[in-house]
Write a protein that holds these residues in place. Structure first.
Motif, PDB file in Angstrom:
ATOM      1  N   ARG A 105      46.623  39.305  41.545  1.00 60.27           N
ATOM      2  CA  ARG A 105      45.821  40.450  41.957  1.00 60.27           C
ATOM      3  C   ARG A 105      46.671  41.711  42.044  1.00 60.27           C
ATOM      4  O   ARG A 105      46.152  42.828  41.935  1.00 60.27           O
ATOM      5  N   THR A 106      47.979  41.530  42.253  1.00 55.98           N
ATOM      6  CA  THR A 106      48.883  42.680  42.299  1.00 55.98           C
ATOM      7  C   THR A 106      48.821  43.458  40.992  1.00 55.98           C
ATOM      8  O   THR A 106      48.779  44.696  40.983  1.00 55.98           O
ATOM      9  N   PHE A 107      48.767  42.740  39.883  1.00 59.55           N
ATOM     10  CA  PHE A 107      48.729  43.403  38.581  1.00 59.55           C
ATOM     11  C   PHE A 107      47.373  44.057  38.344  1.00 59.55           C
ATOM     12  O   PHE A 107      47.293  45.112  37.698  1.00 59.55           O
ATOM     13  N   ASP A 108      46.319  43.445  38.881  1.00 62.50           N
ATOM     14  CA  ASP A 108      44.995  44.077  38.787  1.00 62.50           C
ATOM     15  C   ASP A 108      44.983  45.409  39.547  1.00 62.50           C
ATOM     16  O   ASP A 108      44.405  46.395  39.073  1.00 62.50           O
ATOM     17  N   VAL A 109      45.622  45.430  40.706  1.00 65.47           N
ATOM     18  CA  VAL A 109      45.684  46.674  41.486  1.00 65.47           C
ATOM     19  C   VAL A 109      46.459  47.738  40.721  1.00 65.47           C
ATOM     20  O   VAL A 109      46.029  48.898  40.640  1.00 65.47           O
ATOM     21  N   LEU A 110      47.589  47.372  40.142  1.00 59.52           N
ATOM     22  CA  LEU A 110      48.379  48.340  39.383  1.00 59.52           C
ATOM     23  C   LEU A 110      47.601  48.860  38.178  1.00 59.52           C
ATOM     24  O   LEU A 110      47.589  50.068  37.892  1.00 59.52           O
ATOM     25  N   HIS A 111      46.940  47.951  37.468  1.00 65.08           N
ATOM     26  CA  HIS A 111      46.163  48.334  36.281  1.00 65.08           C
ATOM     27  C   HIS A 111      45.028  49.278  36.669  1.00 65.08           C
ATOM     28  O   HIS A 111      44.802  50.301  36.011  1.00 65.08           O
ATOM     29  N   THR A 112      44.301  48.947  37.745  1.00 59.92           N
ATOM     30  CA  THR A 112      43.164  49.765  38.156  1.00 59.92           C
ATOM     31  C   THR A 112      43.628  51.097  38.729  1.00 59.92           C
ATOM     32  O   THR A 112      42.965  52.127  38.553  1.00 59.92           O
TER      33      THR A 112
END
Length: 222
Positions: A105-112
């Motif tokens: 989810r960390t990467f989803d936050v960065l992407h978003t």
């Protein structure tokens, strides 16, 4: 179809702009209407990886090692194991080379966050990723940082970062708009802490009597 790839380059190739932007408040309303993706699932290595669906790409450069990674870590609702392994290695503890499994989810936050900024192709300059307990304890003992005793870095859920070409306060505001975890702003060094732990926010000023926080009991969980 190539789903993941890594390239190594000199850190000097990426020069983040970290100063305050004179039109910062005027720019705050231009965030792109992007929302965090729904919960994904991890593909089994034996599964056929999806060919259809939105591709989630992320580009990171590590300010300490000079390493750079450009990887598609998710397709549709499916996280790509090989790509996650590459990101875990990239975000390793650079003091002792220990690797941990990042919460994807960390990467989803960065992407978003980048999507909110309208900068989906921007490079994220990583200052700190995973920290082993040993490294975190050493940083706390040194007194040179505000490393928290129960840091989200220890559980591989946090990244300290800058975004190439974007002022740090604007990065902070984009991360805060997601309401997806902790967001810390470090004005002296002009970087932002982002994690997927409890929702909270703080501004770290070393010589201030108080550190502004919505929830003071979580203020130091960097």
């Amino acid at each position: 179809m190539v789903l993941a790839g890594v390239a190594v380059t000199s850190a000097s190739a990426v020069k983040p702009v970290a100063h305050r932007h004179p039109r910062l408040h005027a720019l705050a309303h231009v965030f792109v209407n992007a929302t965090l993706p729904g919960a994904g699932f991890l593909a089994d290595y034996a599964d056929i990886l999806p060919e259809d669906g939105k591709k989630y790409e992320i580009k990171l450069v590590h300010s300490h090692t000079g390493d750079m990674i450009d990887v598609i870590y998710r397709v549709g609702d499916t996280y790509i194991p090989e790509a996650l392994d590459q990101l875990n290695t990239f975000l390793r503890d650079t003091h002792n080379e220990e690797v941990n499994q990042y919460d994807p989810r960390t990467f989803d936050v960065l992407h978003t966050m980048l999507a909110r900024l309208g900068k989906t192709n921007a490079v994220i300059d990583v200052l700190s990723g995973y920290r082993s307990q040993e490294t975190n304890d050493e940083l706390r003992a040194s007194g040179t940082t505000n490393a928290a005793e129960h840091s989200q870095h220890i559980v591989a859920k946090a990244v300290d970062l800058r975004v190439d070409g974007v002022p740090a306060p604007l990065v902070r505001d984009a991360a805060l708009s997601l309401n997806a975890g902790g967001v810390g702003y470090y004005p002296k060094s002009q970087f932002v802490h982002v994690d997927v732990g409890p929702v909270r926010t703080w501004t770290y000023t070393p010589h201030a009597a108080h550190r502004h926080s919505r929830h003071t009991h979580h203020a130091h969980h960097a």
